[in-house]
Design a protein around this motif. Structure first.
Motif, short mmCIF file in Angstrom:
data_model
loop_
_atom_site.label_atom_id
_atom_site.label_comp_id
_atom_site.label_asym_id
_atom_site.label_seq_id
_atom_site.Cartn_x
_atom_site.Cartn_y
_atom_site.Cartn_z
N ASN A 170 -14.35 35.65 8.84
CA ASN A 170 -13.68 36.88 8.63
C ASN A 170 -13.88 37.80 9.68
O ASN A 170 -15.03 37.87 10.30
N LEU A 171 -12.93 38.83 9.51
CA LEU A 171 -13.04 40.07 10.42
C LEU A 171 -14.30 40.82 10.03
O LEU A 171 -15.04 41.42 11.09
N TYR A 172 -14.68 41.05 8.84
CA TYR A 172 -15.62 41.69 8.24
C TYR A 172 -16.28 40.60 7.23
O TYR A 172 -15.55 40.37 6.22
N PRO A 173 -17.57 40.47 7.25
CA PRO A 173 -17.86 39.41 6.34
C PRO A 173 -18.60 40.10 4.83
O PRO A 173 -18.98 39.21 3.92
N ALA A 174 -18.45 41.38 4.57
CA ALA A 174 -18.69 41.99 3.30
C ALA A 174 -17.77 41.35 2.28
O ALA A 174 -16.52 41.43 2.35
N ARG A 175 -18.39 40.68 0.97
CA ARG A 175 -17.72 40.34 -0.13
C ARG A 175 -17.00 41.35 -0.91
O ARG A 175 -17.76 42.41 -1.10
N VAL B 237 -9.91 29.38 10.28
CA VAL B 237 -8.86 30.40 9.43
C VAL B 237 -9.85 31.70 9.49
O VAL B 237 -10.92 31.91 9.55
N ILE B 238 -9.06 32.77 10.05
CA ILE B 238 -9.79 34.11 10.29
C ILE B 238 -8.96 34.89 9.29
O ILE B 238 -7.87 35.30 9.23
N GLY B 239 -9.52 35.42 8.19
CA GLY B 239 -9.34 36.29 6.96
C GLY B 239 -9.88 37.70 7.60
O GLY B 239 -10.53 37.91 8.30
N ALA B 240 -9.52 38.72 6.62
CA ALA B 240 -9.82 39.92 6.60
C ALA B 240 -11.37 40.10 6.34
O ALA B 240 -12.29 40.38 6.91
N ASN B 241 -11.62 39.86 4.96
CA ASN B 241 -12.93 39.74 4.43
C ASN B 241 -13.00 38.71 3.30
O ASN B 241 -11.92 38.23 2.72
N PRO B 242 -14.34 38.17 3.17
CA PRO B 242 -14.21 37.21 1.80
C PRO B 242 -14.49 37.61 0.40
O PRO B 242 -14.65 38.86 0.36
N SER B 243 -14.09 37.02 -0.34
CA SER B 243 -14.18 37.25 -1.75
C SER B 243 -15.41 36.45 -2.30
O SER B 243 -16.39 36.75 -1.71
N VAL C 259 -6.13 28.04 15.42
CA VAL C 259 -6.51 29.31 14.78
C VAL C 259 -5.34 29.82 13.84
O VAL C 259 -4.23 29.77 14.42
N TRP C 260 -5.67 30.08 12.65
CA TRP C 260 -4.77 30.51 11.80
C TRP C 260 -5.25 32.16 11.45
O TRP C 260 -6.37 32.34 11.02
N ALA C 261 -4.42 32.90 12.00
CA ALA C 261 -4.81 34.50 11.55
C ALA C 261 -4.16 34.89 10.43
O ALA C 261 -3.01 35.21 9.91
N ALA C 262 -5.15 34.85 9.22
CA ALA C 262 -4.66 34.96 7.97
C ALA C 262 -5.09 36.28 7.31
O ALA C 262 -5.18 36.32 6.16
N TRP C 263 -5.30 37.24 8.01
CA TRP C 263 -5.61 38.79 7.54
C TRP C 263 -4.38 39.46 7.05
O TRP C 263 -4.59 40.40 6.29
N GLY C 264 -3.12 39.13 7.55
CA GLY C 264 -2.09 39.80 7.17
C GLY C 264 -1.91 41.32 7.21
O GLY C 264 -2.65 41.81 8.06
N GLY C 265 -1.46 42.13 6.13
CA GLY C 265 -1.59 43.34 6.27
C GLY C 265 -2.58 44.05 6.05
O GLY C 265 -3.11 45.28 6.41
#
Length: 146
Positions: A82-87, A46-52, A124-130
């Motif tokens: 994630n695309l960028y790992p900063a929480r 799963v690839i997200g934009a950034n983690p929380s 692979v799940w591209a989960a970053w959306g908008g």
């Protein structure tokens, strides 16, 4: 401390149930990897934009949704990158410019996950959306990853 101070310093931990988490030593600034991969294969990346906020000790709504969806899809395991790992629970609060050291560490995390034999055929799940449009460097990071 901010992401810049922890850029090249990460630690990977594994819980007794097989969940892995690689994050900055402070446990707050960056999260590079979180997941519960199956060593037998049938995994989803799963690839997200950034983690929380999720980590080994606690989940968050995003991770709850990921785990539920992975289960519905019938996969045996998953790894979230994630695309960028900063929480940041609010993507609007991501830095205007990326820290290249953080991006380099993130690329190492992707390489490490993909090097595992049981992850080589993962879906692979591209989960970053908008959210990929929030910062130009998110799309640039995707280009570096692929």
């Amino acid at each position: 401390m901010d992401a810049r101070e922890w850029a090249n310093i990460s630690i990977e931990r594994e819980s007794t149930d097989g969940t892995i988490c690689r994050e900055s030593y402070d446990g707050k600034s960056c999260r590079y990897i979180l997941g519960k991969p199956s060593k037998r294969g049938d995994n989803i990346i799963v690839i997200g934009a950034n983690p929380s906020s999720a980590n080994l000790a606690q989940t968050d709504p995003t991770m709850d949704n990921i785990v539920e969806t992975v289960g519905r899809l019938g996969a045996k395991g998953y790894v979230v990158l994630n695309l960028y790992p900063a929480r940041s629970g609010n993507p609007d609060l991501l830095p205007d410019e990326p820290d290249e050291r953080v991006l380099d560490e993130n690329l190492r995390a992707f390489a490490d996950v993909l090097a595992k034999p049981y992850m080589r055929n993962a879906n692979v799940w591209a989960a970053w959306g908008g959210l990929i449009k929030k910062r130009a460097y998110l799309a640039e990071s995707l280009g570096r990853i692929v």
